[in-house]
Design an enzyme around this catalytic site. Structure first.
Site, short mmCIF file in Angstrom:
data_model
loop_
_atom_site.label_atom_id
_atom_site.label_comp_id
_atom_site.label_asym_id
_atom_site.label_seq_id
_atom_site.Cartn_x
_atom_site.Cartn_y
_atom_site.Cartn_z
N GLY A 302 0.75 -1.25 0.00
CA GLY A 302 0.00 0.00 0.00
C GLY A 302 0.78 1.29 0.00
O GLY A 302 0.17 2.36 -0.13
N GLU A 338 3.67 -6.74 1.67
CA GLU A 338 3.18 -7.11 0.33
C GLU A 338 3.24 -5.93 -0.64
O GLU A 338 2.23 -5.52 -1.20
CB GLU A 338 1.74 -7.60 0.44
CG GLU A 338 1.52 -8.74 1.41
CD GLU A 338 0.08 -9.23 1.42
OE1 GLU A 338 -0.84 -8.44 1.16
OE2 GLU A 338 -0.11 -10.43 1.66
N GLY A 340 3.56 -3.66 -3.86
CA GLY A 340 3.45 -3.76 -5.31
C GLY A 340 3.91 -2.45 -5.91
O GLY A 340 5.03 -2.32 -6.41
N TYR A 381 -9.44 5.65 -12.07
CA TYR A 381 -9.34 6.24 -10.72
C TYR A 381 -9.18 7.75 -10.75
O TYR A 381 -8.90 8.35 -9.71
CB TYR A 381 -8.10 5.71 -9.99
CG TYR A 381 -7.91 4.23 -9.91
CD1 TYR A 381 -8.86 3.42 -9.28
CD2 TYR A 381 -6.76 3.63 -10.42
CE1 TYR A 381 -8.65 2.06 -9.18
CE2 TYR A 381 -6.55 2.27 -10.31
CZ TYR A 381 -7.50 1.49 -9.70
OH TYR A 381 -7.29 0.15 -9.59
N CYS A 408 -12.39 5.02 -28.72
CA CYS A 408 -13.68 5.64 -28.96
C CYS A 408 -14.47 5.74 -27.65
O CYS A 408 -15.46 5.03 -27.45
CB CYS A 408 -14.42 4.82 -30.01
SG CYS A 408 -15.80 5.69 -30.68
N GLU A 409 -13.99 6.55 -26.74
CA GLU A 409 -14.61 6.80 -25.43
C GLU A 409 -14.15 8.18 -24.98
O GLU A 409 -12.96 8.47 -25.07
CB GLU A 409 -14.08 5.81 -24.36
CG GLU A 409 -14.48 4.39 -24.50
CD GLU A 409 -15.91 4.10 -24.14
OE1 GLU A 409 -16.53 4.91 -23.42
OE2 GLU A 409 -16.42 3.07 -24.60
N TYR A 437 0.10 -1.42 -12.07
CA TYR A 437 -1.32 -1.32 -12.39
C TYR A 437 -1.54 -0.61 -13.73
O TYR A 437 -2.53 0.10 -13.90
CB TYR A 437 -2.11 -0.64 -11.26
CG TYR A 437 -1.85 -1.31 -9.92
CD1 TYR A 437 -2.39 -2.56 -9.65
CD2 TYR A 437 -1.04 -0.71 -8.97
CE1 TYR A 437 -2.13 -3.20 -8.45
CE2 TYR A 437 -0.76 -1.34 -7.77
CZ TYR A 437 -1.31 -2.59 -7.52
OH TYR A 437 -1.04 -3.22 -6.33
C1 LIG Z 1 -3.87 -7.99 -0.48
C2 LIG Z 1 -3.00 -7.03 -1.19
N1 LIG Z 1 -1.70 -7.00 -0.88
C3 LIG Z 1 -0.85 -6.15 -1.51
C4 LIG Z 1 -1.30 -5.28 -2.46
C5 LIG Z 1 -0.30 -4.35 -3.11
O1 LIG Z 1 -0.58 -3.02 -2.83
P1 LIG Z 1 0.37 -1.89 -3.35
O2 LIG Z 1 0.58 -2.11 -4.78
O3 LIG Z 1 -0.36 -0.62 -3.08
O4 LIG Z 1 1.65 -1.97 -2.57
C6 LIG Z 1 -2.65 -5.26 -2.80
C7 LIG Z 1 -3.15 -4.28 -3.78
O5 LIG Z 1 -4.06 -3.56 -3.57
C8 LIG Z 1 -3.52 -6.17 -2.16
O6 LIG Z 1 -4.82 -6.20 -2.45
#
Ligand SMILES: Cc1ncc(COP(=O)(O)O)c(C=O)c1O
Length: 481
Positions: A302, A338, A340, A381, A408-409, A437
């Site tokens: 996050g 976690e 991303g 978003y 076309c949007e 993403y």
């Molecule tokens: C369960 C879970 N873990 C990790 C992430 C990775 O989040 P981020 O990319 O914001 O670090 C997400 C993405 O929303 C998620 O749903």
């Protein structure tokens, strides 16, 4: 005739190229450039004239993509304009492999002194080459679908560093997870039932974590907030006892090893993580008090990034980890994170060409070849991603433009109200911070086929890391029907 494609380098990089841009990796046969040329394509992705200028000057903003004082955009010292000339087609995604390494190392260093697992959230970007690189750096993987689990296994991730998340995990995917020995997060009553069933089918006990919503407001766009009490993810704390009893009732199938939360994405205040971690360690105390030997706290991902390129001082991995360190140590826990976005977003630009400029009423538009099909975050978003031209445009009038694609949007925009020099037809334009993403959310809407991806390696060579999809790929879905 063999292509004589090459990339020329500055004196400070070795003159090697692992893989010329216009070659297919397996056949070594050159792909035709967009415009047929009478002679073999000569590629010149040259470095800045003065390499010391490329990475440091003009802006204090730290980024692998840097506008040098000569007005050109560089990626790790390579002129993006030159990479554009040599890519098989536009638009495309361009990554910095060294930046991926730097981002991962930042997490690793931040975690020193803690027992931890970095689980890269594959949903952010599922490019196999990127996954293999992160795995080699020591990363684990966070999975939200059966195919992400299969891809993680294919990329060689250690299953004991993999965490299988999701509010709708399917039985067959849970069976694979159980067989391989990944951690599984329990998300609901039915999910628990399915995990028990999967354990029986696989003949293996599953290490599970309870995903609990701490109900801390992540202060982000509602579409990326996930840890609040009305979320579709995880369980409410009022139900904790029910889940503990259910786990106790299945000692042969489930081993409760920890608790998990994920608050949301694009979070820019680390206090939010601390508030959640305090709540979570209290739950862990409660769970341990009932005799469970839980050792893992998973605080999810996050962490946000500076999409605005404003130079704002945003928390880094170290700030995030330091804010929960004492809590983790005080309970002698293993920490799972976690990330991303904060691992991969700033390593990439989405590279486009300007198709033309037009005016309607009071609005001016820059129309590019990329679109919401390849990069949907702005449309989905209302997300801001920084946009700039890749080369100087001396004398061009500065105006306020919406940067839009050909889809076309009316929702097809990459940026609204951007001040840019009026670009010439064919000018290069990038959308920054496109590593997370973006490609993983790309579609083929309007039959805009998914673009190729490249990265710049440590030695300055540009390597293709994903083929672009083709019209022929689309037709294959109908063959034999
Ligand atoms: C369960 C879970 N873990 C990790 C992430 C990775 O989040 P981020 O990319 O914001 O670090 C997400 C993405 O929303 C998620 O749903």
């Amino acid at each position: 005739m063999a292509a004589t494609s090459f990339i020329s380098h500055s004196p400070f990089l070795p003159k090697t190229i692992r893989f010329p841009l216009n070659q297919k990796p397996f056949s070594q046969i050159p792909i035709s450039p967009l415009k047929p040329t009478p002679k073999p394509l000569s590629l010149r992705a040259v470095l800045a004239q003065d390499p010391t200028k490329t990475l440091t000057q003009t802006t204090p903003f730290e980024h692998c993509f840097t506008k040098s004082s000569d007005g050109f955009l560089y990626c790790e010292g390579l002129k993006v304009e030159d990479v554009m000339e040599s890519a098989e087609r536009r638009p495309f995604y361009l990554y910095s492999k060294p930046q991926i390494t730097r981002n991962f190392e930042a997490y690793k260093e931040a975690l020193e002194g803690l027992s931890s697992v970095i689980g890269y959230a594959i949903k952010a970007n599922n490019n196999l080459k990127i996954l293999e690189h992160l795995r080699q750096l020591g990363s684990g993987a966070v999975l939200v679908s059966g195919n992400e689990l299969r891809l993680a296994l294919h990329a060689g991730f250690d299953p004991t560093k993999c965490i299988f998340n999701g509010n709708g995990k399917l039985l067959e995917d849970l069976v694979l997870g159980a067989e391989k020995g990944v951690f599984v997060n329990i998300d609901s009553e039915f999910d628990l039932e399915n995990i028990v069933a999967a354990s029986r089918i696989a003949g293996k006990k599953v290490n599970v974590l309870l995903r609990i919503n701490p109900d801390v407001d992540p202060q982000v766009h509602p579409y990326v907030a996930t840890g609040n009490k009305n979320s579709k993810f995880g369980i409410r704390n009022e139900k904790l006892q029910w889940f503990l009893d259910a786990v106790k009732a299945h000692p042969d199938e489930l081993k409760l090893v920890g608790a998990h939360c994920h608050l949301g994405s694009t979070i820019t205040k680390v206090d939010i993580f601390r508030d959640a971690a305090i709540i979570m360690v209290n739950y862990i105390d409660e769970i341990r008090a009932q005799g469970f030997e839980v050792d893992y706290l998973n605080i999810g991902g996050g962490l946000g990034i500076d999409y605005y390129h404003s130079g704002a001082v945003l928390p880094k991995p170290r700030d995030l980890i330091d804010t929960v360190r004492d809590l983790v140590l005080s309970r002698n826990l293993n920490l799972i994170i976690e990330p991303g976005r904060s691992l991969i977003a700033n390593t990439c630009c989405f590279v486009n060409r300007v198709t033309g400029v037009k005016t309607n009423g009071t609005k001016k538009f820059v129309v590019i070849d990329g679109s919401m099909a390849e990069l949907i975050r702005p449309s989905l978003y209302d997300a801001y991603q920084h946009i700039e031209l890749v080369s100087p445009s001396a004398g061009a009038e500065i105006s306020t433009f919406d940067v839009v694609g050909p889809v076309c949007e009316s929702a097809d925009f990459l940026g609204k109200d951007r001040e840019l020099p009026t670009p010439a037809k064919g000018a290069g334009l990038v959308v920054h911070d496109a590593g997370a993403y973006c490609m993983s959310m790309a579609s083929t809407y309007n039959l805009k086929m998914r673009p190729p991806e490249y990265w710049v390696e440590e030695d300055g060579s540009v390597v293709k890391i994903r083929h672009g999809e083709t019209f022929e790929d689309h037709i294959k879905f109908f063959e034999g029907l």
